[in-house]
Design an enzyme around this catalytic site. Structure first.
Site, PDB file in Angstrom:
ATOM      1  N   CYS A 110      40.892  75.317  71.663  1.00  0.00           N
ATOM      2  CA  CYS A 110      41.733  74.365  70.881  1.00  0.00           C
ATOM      3  C   CYS A 110      41.145  74.023  69.400  1.00  0.00           C
ATOM      4  O   CYS A 110      39.800  73.761  69.730  1.00  0.00           O
ATOM      5  CB  CYS A 110      41.974  72.979  71.606  1.00  0.00           C
ATOM      6  SG  CYS A 110      42.947  71.888  70.654  1.00  0.00           S
ATOM      7  N   PRO A 111      41.795  74.344  68.184  1.00  0.00           N
ATOM      8  CA  PRO A 111      43.075  74.570  68.520  1.00  0.00           C
ATOM      9  C   PRO A 111      43.666  75.899  67.914  1.00  0.00           C
ATOM     10  O   PRO A 111      44.773  76.159  67.597  1.00  0.00           O
ATOM     11  CB  PRO A 111      43.483  73.792  67.231  1.00  0.00           C
ATOM     12  CG  PRO A 111      42.362  73.901  66.274  1.00  0.00           C
ATOM     13  CD  PRO A 111      41.110  73.848  67.206  1.00  0.00           C
TER      14      PRO A 111
END
Length: 72
Positions: free
Chosen positions: A11-12
């Site tokens: 992430c992200p």
């Protein structure tokens, strides 16, 4: 159908790659996102809902998940 291999990305990055690929597609185009980031289970549906895209399916297994997204 476009495909993104985001195995090993955290992430992200999986969602950022998905967003970038969707911008190049016409409405109705589909992208298959393959990733092993556990946060994607929350991030991908949230991104789709916020950006107006349709999450068609989520398949999990073998330590990864496959998300099928249609551009809204």
């Amino acid at each position: 159908m476009e495909e993104i291999d985001a195995i090993g990305l955290l992430c992200p990055l999986p969602v950022l790659k998905l967003r970038k690929r969707l911008t190049r597609l016409a409405p109705g185009g589909e992208v298959r996102l393959i990733c092993d980031d556990p946060a994607a289970a929350i991030d991908v549906p949230h991104f789709c809902a916020e950006a107006g895209h349709e999450l068609l399916s989520v398949d999990t297994g073998e330590g990864c998940a496959v998300y099928l997204v249609r551009k809204g």
